[in-house]
Scaffold this motif. Structure first.
Motif, PDB file in Angstrom:
ATOM      1  N   ARG A   1      13.169  12.457  22.844  1.00 35.51           N
ATOM      2  CA  ARG A   1      13.170  12.544  21.691  1.00 35.51           C
ATOM      3  C   ARG A   1      11.592  12.067  20.669  1.00 35.51           C
ATOM      4  NH1 ARG A   1      16.992   9.899  18.781  1.00 35.51           N
ATOM      5  NH2 ARG A   1      16.357  11.502  17.032  1.00 35.51           N
ATOM      6  N   CYS A   2      11.113  12.835  19.646  1.00 41.89           N
ATOM      7  CA  CYS A   2      10.015  13.195  19.278  1.00 41.89           C
ATOM      8  C   CYS A   2      10.348  12.638  17.417  1.00 41.89           C
ATOM      9  CB  CYS A   2       8.618  13.574  19.343  1.00 41.89           C
ATOM     10  SG  CYS A   2       8.309  13.051  21.193  1.00 41.89           S
ATOM     11  N   ALA A   3       9.234  12.217  16.936  1.00 43.60           N
ATOM     12  CA  ALA A   3       9.509  12.752  15.038  1.00 43.60           C
ATOM     13  C   ALA A   3       8.058  12.815  15.381  1.00 43.60           C
ATOM     14  CB  ALA A   3       9.348  10.795  14.731  1.00 43.60           C
ATOM     15  N   VAL A   4       7.777  13.963  14.397  1.00 44.30           N
ATOM     16  CA  VAL A   4       6.235  14.781  14.468  1.00 44.30           C
ATOM     17  C   VAL A   4       5.890  14.918  12.811  1.00 44.30           C
ATOM     18  CG1 VAL A   4       5.521  16.490  15.506  1.00 44.30           C
ATOM     19  CG2 VAL A   4       7.210  16.137  16.424  1.00 44.30           C
TER      20      VAL A   4
ATOM     21  N   LEU B   1       9.161   4.850  10.260  1.00 42.90           N
ATOM     22  CA  LEU B   1       9.539   4.660  11.750  1.00 42.90           C
ATOM     23  C   LEU B   1      11.427   3.157  11.217  1.00 42.90           C
ATOM     24  CD1 LEU B   1      10.643   4.070  14.697  1.00 42.90           C
ATOM     25  CD2 LEU B   1       8.249   2.922  15.479  1.00 42.90           C
ATOM     26  N   PRO B   2       9.854   2.114  10.840  1.00 38.27           N
ATOM     27  CA  PRO B   2      11.026   0.250  10.351  1.00 38.27           C
ATOM     28  C   PRO B   2      12.307   0.722   9.425  1.00 38.27           C
ATOM     29  CG  PRO B   2       8.936   0.521  10.038  1.00 38.27           C
ATOM     30  CD  PRO B   2       8.721   1.616  10.037  1.00 38.27           C
ATOM     31  N   GLN B   3      11.659   2.579   8.207  1.00 35.46           N
ATOM     32  CA  GLN B   3      12.528   2.805   7.043  1.00 35.46           C
ATOM     33  C   GLN B   3      13.879   3.600   8.212  1.00 35.46           C
ATOM     34  OE1 GLN B   3      10.459   3.988   3.846  1.00 35.46           O
ATOM     35  NE2 GLN B   3       9.634   2.022   3.404  1.00 35.46           N
TER      36      GLN B   3
ATOM     37  N   GLY C   1      15.509   3.443  11.039  1.00 34.19           N
ATOM     38  CA  GLY C   1      16.280   3.295  12.439  1.00 34.19           C
ATOM     39  C   GLY C   1      16.687   4.153  13.340  1.00 34.19           C
ATOM     40  N   GLU C   2      15.511   4.205  13.550  1.00 33.12           N
ATOM     41  CA  GLU C   2      15.188   4.872  14.884  1.00 33.12           C
ATOM     42  C   GLU C   2      14.258   3.683  15.590  1.00 33.12           C
ATOM     43  OE1 GLU C   2      15.909   7.328  16.745  1.00 33.12           O
ATOM     44  OE2 GLU C   2      16.680   9.095  14.877  1.00 33.12           O
ATOM     45  N   GLU C   3      14.096   3.766  16.858  1.00 35.52           N
ATOM     46  CA  GLU C   3      12.988   2.654  17.794  1.00 35.52           C
ATOM     47  C   GLU C   3      12.169   4.110  18.743  1.00 35.52           C
ATOM     48  OE1 GLU C   3      15.598  -0.030  20.070  1.00 35.52           O
ATOM     49  OE2 GLU C   3      17.074  -0.942  19.114  1.00 35.52           O
ATOM     50  N   SER C   4      10.538   3.378  18.811  1.00 33.34           N
ATOM     51  CA  SER C   4      10.052   4.106  19.437  1.00 33.34           C
ATOM     52  C   SER C   4      10.723   3.491  21.582  1.00 33.34           C
ATOM     53  CB  SER C   4       8.309   3.189  19.348  1.00 33.34           C
ATOM     54  OG  SER C   4       8.526   1.841  19.572  1.00 33.34           O
ATOM     55  N   ARG C   5      10.071   4.298  21.640  1.00 34.24           N
ATOM     56  CA  ARG C   5      10.507   4.305  22.978  1.00 34.24           C
ATOM     57  C   ARG C   5       8.673   3.745  24.104  1.00 34.24           C
ATOM     58  NH1 ARG C   5      10.109  10.181  25.827  1.00 34.24           N
ATOM     59  NH2 ARG C   5       9.623  10.969  23.956  1.00 34.24           N
ATOM     60  N   ASN C   6       8.479   3.881  25.329  1.00 33.73           N
ATOM     61  CA  ASN C   6       8.618   3.082  26.181  1.00 33.73           C
ATOM     62  C   ASN C   6       6.623   4.856  26.441  1.00 33.73           C
ATOM     63  OD1 ASN C   6       5.905   1.735  27.245  1.00 33.73           O
ATOM     64  ND2 ASN C   6       7.338   1.586  29.424  1.00 33.73           N
ATOM     65  N   PHE C   7       6.096   5.351  25.435  1.00 32.64           N
ATOM     66  CA  PHE C   7       4.985   6.052  25.302  1.00 32.64           C
ATOM     67  C   PHE C   7       4.745   5.882  24.050  1.00 32.64           C
ATOM     68  CE2 PHE C   7       3.032  10.324  26.284  1.00 32.64           C
ATOM     69  CZ  PHE C   7       2.457   9.602  27.553  1.00 32.64           C
TER      70      PHE C   7
END
Length: 161
Positions: A99-102, A124-126, A128-134
């Motif tokens: 998954r990605c936010a674009v 990102l902080p607003q 509710g998602e979390e970043s992935r290790n990439f």
């Protein structure tokens, strides 16, 4: 700075794994132009025009936050063939599936950093998602010299869980 309305312009997408050929720029960001010219030359020799083979960049570092000697930036092209040993130092890597936010950035690279910062510091902080290790990566949709710099289109991908 991107407006709050851009939160509506962020798409959540599932990306399939993308095999890429990579020229790893390491060192002073002011020398990135030299790396770009070498990468373009390699692409021309291998007949990998951007109209048929997507162009990506992987952003490991913010040039304002690391010493020039520590800066890392990958120039990439989607491939469907093995990478042979070459004098350019091109290597094979993969943009992982997930998954990605674009966020679509239109305009000069001079303001691209603001769009990337918006994704990290506001969206990102607003979200509710979390970043992935990439790391964040870019897909160059339209770019100079095909279009004027102010009409360039870049999709910014923020890998999320």
């Amino acid at each position: 700075m991107p407006s709050k309305l851009q939160a509506r312009q962020i798409r959540l997408v599932d990306v399939e794994e993308i095999p890429i050929a990579v020229f790893e720029h390491r060192g002073d960001p002011n020398l990135l132009g030299d790396s770009i010219r070498q990468f373009i030359e390699w692409r021309k020799q291998r007949h990998l025009p951007h109209g048929r083979h997507a162009t990506f960049n992987i952003l490991y570092d913010d040039p304002c936050e690391v010493a020039p000697s520590s800066y890392r930036f990958d120039l990439c092209v989607a491939i469907d063939q093995a990478i042979e040993d070459n004098s350019f130092g091109i290597v094979s890597k993969t943009i992982p599936a997930g998954r990605c936010a674009v966020l679509r950035h239109v305009g000069s690279d001079d303001t691209l950093g603001q769009s990337v910062a918006y994704l990290y510091s506001e969206w990102l902080p607003q979200s509710g998602e979390e970043s992935r290790n990439f790391p964040v990566y870019l897909q160059r949709v339209c770019f100079f010299p095909d279009v004027p710099e102010h009409e360039a289109i870049v999709d910014i991908f923020l890998p999320i869980r």
